[in-house]
Design a protein around this motif. Structure first.
Motif, PDB file in Angstrom:
ATOM      1  N   GLN A 126     -10.279   1.192   1.938  1.00 46.79           N
ATOM      2  CA  GLN A 126      -9.061   1.489   2.687  1.00 46.79           C
ATOM      3  C   GLN A 126      -7.860   0.784   2.056  1.00 46.79           C
ATOM      4  O   GLN A 126      -7.740  -0.435   2.116  1.00 46.79           O
ATOM      5  CB  GLN A 126      -9.217   1.057   4.148  1.00 46.79           C
ATOM      6  N   HIS A 127      -6.999   1.560   1.445  1.00 49.98           N
ATOM      7  CA  HIS A 127      -5.735   1.039   0.941  1.00 49.98           C
ATOM      8  C   HIS A 127      -4.656   1.274   1.993  1.00 49.98           C
ATOM      9  O   HIS A 127      -4.901   1.885   3.038  1.00 49.98           O
ATOM     10  CB  HIS A 127      -5.353   1.758  -0.367  1.00 49.98           C
ATOM     11  N   SER A 128      -3.459   0.825   1.713  1.00 49.93           N
ATOM     12  CA  SER A 128      -2.350   1.082   2.627  1.00 49.93           C
ATOM     13  C   SER A 128      -1.932   2.544   2.525  1.00 49.93           C
ATOM     14  O   SER A 128      -2.098   3.182   1.483  1.00 49.93           O
ATOM     15  CB  SER A 128      -1.162   0.180   2.282  1.00 49.93           C
ATOM     16  N   GLN A 129      -1.377   3.058   3.619  1.00 49.13           N
ATOM     17  CA  GLN A 129      -0.906   4.447   3.613  1.00 49.13           C
ATOM     18  C   GLN A 129       0.202   4.633   2.591  1.00 49.13           C
ATOM     19  O   GLN A 129       0.339   5.703   1.996  1.00 49.13           O
ATOM     20  CB  GLN A 129      -0.407   4.835   5.006  1.00 49.13           C
ATOM     21  N   LYS A 130       0.984   3.576   2.350  1.00 48.91           N
ATOM     22  CA  LYS A 130       2.054   3.652   1.350  1.00 48.91           C
ATOM     23  C   LYS A 130       1.473   3.897  -0.044  1.00 48.91           C
ATOM     24  O   LYS A 130       2.026   4.680  -0.822  1.00 48.91           O
ATOM     25  CB  LYS A 130       2.879   2.371   1.354  1.00 48.91           C
ATOM     26  N   PHE A 131       0.359   3.229  -0.364  1.00 44.16           N
ATOM     27  CA  PHE A 131      -0.251   3.425  -1.678  1.00 44.16           C
ATOM     28  C   PHE A 131      -0.748   4.857  -1.825  1.00 44.16           C
ATOM     29  O   PHE A 131      -0.522   5.507  -2.858  1.00 44.16           O
ATOM     30  CB  PHE A 131      -1.400   2.445  -1.881  1.00 44.16           C
ATOM     31  N   TYR A 132      -1.438   5.371  -0.802  1.00 45.03           N
ATOM     32  CA  TYR A 132      -1.897   6.755  -0.850  1.00 45.03           C
ATOM     33  C   TYR A 132      -0.715   7.709  -1.060  1.00 45.03           C
ATOM     34  O   TYR A 132      -0.790   8.658  -1.836  1.00 45.03           O
ATOM     35  CB  TYR A 132      -2.614   7.120   0.446  1.00 45.03           C
ATOM     36  N   SER A 139      -7.448   9.843   5.076  1.00 44.72           N
ATOM     37  CA  SER A 139      -6.430   9.185   4.248  1.00 44.72           C
ATOM     38  C   SER A 139      -5.760  10.196   3.334  1.00 44.72           C
ATOM     39  O   SER A 139      -4.535  10.197   3.165  1.00 44.72           O
ATOM     40  CB  SER A 139      -7.052   8.060   3.415  1.00 44.72           C
ATOM     41  N   LYS A 161      -4.020  -0.347  -9.363  1.00 42.56           N
ATOM     42  CA  LYS A 161      -3.207   0.546  -8.528  1.00 42.56           C
ATOM     43  C   LYS A 161      -2.086   1.185  -9.349  1.00 42.56           C
ATOM     44  O   LYS A 161      -1.778   2.364  -9.169  1.00 42.56           O
ATOM     45  CB  LYS A 161      -2.632  -0.237  -7.346  1.00 42.56           C
TER      46      LYS A 161
END
Length: 347
Positions: A174-180, A206, A151
């Motif tokens: 599916q990652h967290s929205q924060k990572f995106y 996403s 990441k």
């Protein structure tokens, strides 16, 4: 009994010797560390004036002096980067840092120590070492598990403007929205056209949500057209992010696009549209806000009452206390008027 005491004595004596040896090793390591730090501090003090003089074009710098001690070079570059906002100076620091540090960093990226590899990724990002992007990309593609290191590789490559990572980051995983959001926000401004093109071509929610967040975080009001268009998206998560982005921008060109959200079947959208009207201070939705004041969901009523108070005033809210046909609406209006009175009393 005498034999037992002898054995115990040997054990105690051995333990004491081992403790003394361990203490001696720790002391010696401490002495060596202190010597190293003193030497690095001395080198730092010697090279700092020469480095600064080079950055301002007064003298040339023998980069080999920095290559011989990359920890000092790293500290010099990092300290100067964090202490100036002059883009010209920062570019010179980045160029010099790459000359002095790219070889040590190439070795560090292959180090068996996870903290060493992670630490160097942050420095590569800070110094904008685009020359190391191919090596980072190769390592990124080789890694099959989305752990913290992969990441961070994605974040670092994004900061270097490497668009090739987009399909991998915004895959079915599916990652967290924060990572995106972290990844998209790190891309430099010069790749905005490519990011927009990817946004217009993809149906990946996403990416769409992360891109709308990027617009919000960068306060890019000039991109309001993309945000308003997203209000008609088929997916609720995209529509909700568009509402949040409009609220954070405090701006939209066509407020009439908000009207369908007042009767949405999703209570989250009804709540968000009330909050958006408050942030934009729009006076055109009095009847719709009155309806939301009597909504079945508490959070919707709460947002509607707050908006009515700020946009239409306490008199309008007081009118609803006396005349609204819904008892829950009258209670919520009364609560907000009471809260407002207490705040005014303490002001």
């Amino acid at each position: 009994m005498r034999v037992d005491l002898t054995v115990i004595g040997w054990i105690i004596g051995t333990l004491i010797v081992l403790q003394v040896l361990l203490l001696a090793i720790l002391v010696w390591r401490k002495i060596l560390r202190n010597r190293t730090e003193q030497r690095e501090q001395q080198r730092y003090a010697e090279l700092l004036p020469e480095f600064v003089s080079h950055l301002y074009g007064e003298t040339d710098l023998d980069v080999s002096k920095l290559k011989n001690d990359y920890r000092v070079a790293q500290r010099l570059a990092s300290d100067i980067m964090s202490s100036t906002s002059d883009e010209g100076i920062q570019e010179k620091v980045q160029t010099t840092a790459f000359e002095a540090l790219h070889k040590p960093y190439e070795r560090a990226l292959k180090d068996s120590s996870w903290p060493v590899r992670m630490n160097v990724l942050y420095y590569i990002q800070s110094f904008q070492m685009k020359g190391l992007a191919p090596l980072l990309r190769s390592r990124f593609e080789e890694m099959t598990v989305w752990d913290d290191e992969k990441k961070q590789l994605a974040r670092t490559l994004a900061s270097l403007g490497d668009l090739s990572i987009l399909p991998a980051v915004f895959s079915d995983i599916q990652h967290s929205q924060k990572f995106y959001r972290d990844v998209l926000l790190r891309f430099p401004e010069e790749v905005d056209p490519q990011l927009l093109a990817y946004y217009e071509d993809t149906d990946n929610p996403s990416y769409q949500c992360a891109y709308l967040q990027r617009i919000s975080d960068r306060e890019a009001q000039e991109q309001i057209a993309q945000v308003e268009e997203a209000l008609a998206n088929d997916l609720i998560e995209v529509r909700m992010q568009a509402l949040k982005t409009i609220g954070n921008l405090y701006f939209m060109r066509t407020p009439e696009l908000l009207r369908p959200f007042f009767t949405s079947s999703q209570w989250q959208e009804r709540m968000l549209v009330a909050q958006t009207v408050r942030k934009l201070h729009i006076n055109a939705f009095s009847e719709e806000l009155s309806q939301l004041l009597g909504d079945a969901e508490w959070w919707v009523r709460y947002a509607a009452a707050e908006t009515i108070l700020e946009v239409e005033g306490a008199e309008r809210l007081n009118f609803y206390v006396e005349n609204h046909p819904d008892s829950f609406a009258r209670d919520m209006a009364s609560q907000w008027l009471s809260t407002e009175s207490k705040l005014n009393a303490h002001a």
